[in-house]
Design a protein around this motif. Structure first.
Motif, short mmCIF file in Angstrom:
data_model
loop_
_atom_site.label_atom_id
_atom_site.label_comp_id
_atom_site.label_asym_id
_atom_site.label_seq_id
_atom_site.Cartn_x
_atom_site.Cartn_y
_atom_site.Cartn_z
N VAL A 12 0.83 -1.21 0.00
CA VAL A 12 0.00 0.00 0.00
C VAL A 12 0.87 1.26 0.00
CG1 VAL A 12 -1.64 1.36 1.36
CG2 VAL A 12 -1.98 -1.11 1.09
N VAL A 13 1.91 1.27 0.84
CA VAL A 13 2.77 2.45 0.95
C VAL A 13 3.50 2.70 -0.37
CG1 VAL A 13 4.86 3.37 2.04
CG2 VAL A 13 3.07 2.32 3.44
N LEU A 14 4.06 1.64 -0.98
CA LEU A 14 4.77 1.81 -2.25
C LEU A 14 3.82 2.28 -3.35
CD1 LEU A 14 7.14 -1.30 -2.24
CD2 LEU A 14 7.83 1.10 -2.21
N THR A 15 2.66 1.66 -3.43
CA THR A 15 1.69 2.04 -4.46
C THR A 15 1.26 3.50 -4.29
OG1 THR A 15 0.85 -0.23 -4.58
CG2 THR A 15 -0.53 1.49 -5.51
N ALA A 16 0.91 3.87 -3.06
CA ALA A 16 0.46 5.24 -2.80
C ALA A 16 1.59 6.24 -3.06
CB ALA A 16 -0.04 5.36 -1.36
N GLY A 17 2.80 5.90 -2.62
CA GLY A 17 3.93 6.80 -2.80
C GLY A 17 4.25 7.06 -4.25
N PHE A 18 4.30 6.00 -5.05
CA PHE A 18 4.61 6.17 -6.47
C PHE A 18 3.47 6.85 -7.22
CE2 PHE A 18 7.82 2.69 -5.87
CZ PHE A 18 8.91 3.40 -6.35
N VAL A 19 2.23 6.47 -6.93
CA VAL A 19 1.08 7.04 -7.65
C VAL A 19 0.89 8.51 -7.32
CG1 VAL A 19 -1.45 6.97 -7.81
CG2 VAL A 19 -0.14 4.86 -7.98
N SER A 20 1.33 8.93 -6.13
CA SER A 20 1.12 10.32 -5.71
C SER A 20 1.79 11.31 -6.66
CB SER A 20 1.65 10.53 -4.29
OG SER A 20 3.07 10.39 -4.25
N VAL A 21 2.88 10.89 -7.32
CA VAL A 21 3.60 11.82 -8.21
C VAL A 21 2.79 12.14 -9.47
CG1 VAL A 21 5.70 12.20 -9.57
CG2 VAL A 21 5.84 11.12 -7.32
N PRO A 22 2.35 11.14 -10.26
CA PRO A 22 1.53 11.49 -11.43
C PRO A 22 0.22 12.17 -11.06
CG PRO A 22 1.54 9.10 -11.10
CD PRO A 22 2.60 9.68 -10.22
N VAL A 23 -0.38 11.77 -9.94
CA VAL A 23 -1.62 12.40 -9.50
C VAL A 23 -1.37 13.88 -9.18
CG1 VAL A 23 -3.35 12.49 -7.66
CG2 VAL A 23 -2.71 10.29 -8.67
N ALA A 24 -0.24 14.17 -8.53
CA ALA A 24 0.10 15.56 -8.19
C ALA A 24 0.31 16.41 -9.44
CB ALA A 24 1.35 15.59 -7.31
N VAL A 25 0.92 15.81 -10.46
CA VAL A 25 1.13 16.55 -11.71
C VAL A 25 -0.20 16.77 -12.43
CG1 VAL A 25 2.22 16.48 -14.00
CG2 VAL A 25 3.49 15.68 -11.99
N MET A 26 -1.05 15.73 -12.47
CA MET A 26 -2.34 15.83 -13.14
C MET A 26 -3.25 16.89 -12.49
SD MET A 26 -3.60 11.99 -14.23
CE MET A 26 -3.25 11.19 -12.66
N THR A 27 -3.17 16.99 -11.15
CA THR A 27 -4.06 17.92 -10.43
C THR A 27 -3.44 19.30 -10.26
OG1 THR A 27 -3.18 17.07 -8.32
CG2 THR A 27 -5.20 16.06 -9.18
N GLY A 28 -2.20 19.47 -10.71
CA GLY A 28 -1.57 20.78 -10.61
C GLY A 28 -0.88 21.06 -9.29
N VAL A 29 -0.87 20.09 -8.39
CA VAL A 29 -0.17 20.28 -7.10
C VAL A 29 1.32 20.45 -7.36
CG1 VAL A 29 0.44 19.17 -4.91
CG2 VAL A 29 -1.88 18.97 -5.81
N VAL A 30 1.85 19.69 -8.33
CA VAL A 30 3.23 19.84 -8.79
C VAL A 30 3.19 20.39 -10.20
CG1 VAL A 30 5.35 18.62 -9.42
CG2 VAL A 30 4.13 17.98 -7.34
N SER A 31 3.83 21.52 -10.42
CA SER A 31 3.79 22.14 -11.75
C SER A 31 5.05 22.97 -11.99
CB SER A 31 2.54 23.03 -11.87
OG SER A 31 2.58 24.05 -10.90
#
Length: 235
Positions: free
Chosen positions: A216-235
């Protein structure tokens, strides 16, 4: 009279280990744990993207200067790469050979599936193929820039990551692969513990819980990056 030449020389310990099913499972367990350790460190490094481009790019540069001045520029990184490639190849070859042995020993499929086998267990083989294909794509995308979209910029990993996750297919490929990683870790960690003799009737529940947490931790940690880019949190 000439002395007879012995032709029944005993195989080496390495050969005996490689030829046995127990040996192959041990190699799979050790190589799998090496890759798991890398995944944890890699995930933590990826999360630095949330601290901005300077922090992320500095981290990427630091990876190439580990061990200096004792080691030359990028030597440590190449040592890590060689170890990882060896672990991946050994893991894949042993998995394939064990699968072939299992099919030869049981040519007719079971009429009924084992009721207690998890989804992760049943998809280990396909998950491994997905991960192998993803590794190739990931290297060509963010290491060599061969299939990168948006203009690959060597030495600017922050921008390269933004480019990759600004495309729908980059996100789909990455997220599917990460889910496969989670399922692989969920079953593989517990299986490795059993192979190496760590598991027992009293520790099984703890090991399975730890495997679930890691997945769960690995999945959430890795997925958080593309999700952050898609939502504009990381830009």
């Amino acid at each position: 009279m000439a002395l007879a030449t012995r032709t029944d020389r005993r195989p080496s310990m390495t050969r005996t280990l490689w030829d046995s099913s127990v040996g192959k499972k041990t190699i799979m367990a050790v190589s799998g744990l090496i890759m798991l350790g890398y995944l944890v460190v890699h995930m933590l490094g990826n999360l630095k993207i949330f601290f901005g481009p300077d922090e992320f790019n500095h981290y990427a540069h630091w990876l190439r200067t580990i061990g200096e001045p004792f080691l030359h520029y990028e030597w440590a990184l190449w040592i890590i790469r060689v170890v990882l490639v060896a672990a991946v190849v050994l893991h894949a070859v042993c998995a394939y050979q064990l699968s072939r042995r299992d099919l030869r020993a049981r040519p007719t499929a079971y009429v009924h599936r084992k009721a207690r086998s998890s989804y992760a267990t049943r998809t280990m083989r396909y998950g491994g193929i997905i991960l192998a294909l993803f590794i190739v794509w990931h290297i060509l995308d963010l290491t060599t820039g061969t299939v990168h979209t948006g203009g690959f910029q060597s030495g600017h990993p922050y921008q390269n990551v933004l480019d990759t996750f600004s495309t729908w297919y980059g996100n789909v490929i990455y997220i599917v692969a990460v889910i496969a990683v989670g399922l692989h870790v969920q079953h593989g960690f517990w299986s490795a513990a059993q192979t190496l003799g760590v598991g027992s009737a009293t520790r099984d529940r703890v090991l399975k819980s730890l495997a679930n947490v890691l997945a769960v931790v690995l999945t959430a940690g890795f997925v958080s990056v593309p999700v952050a880019v898609m939502t504009g949190v990381v830009s």
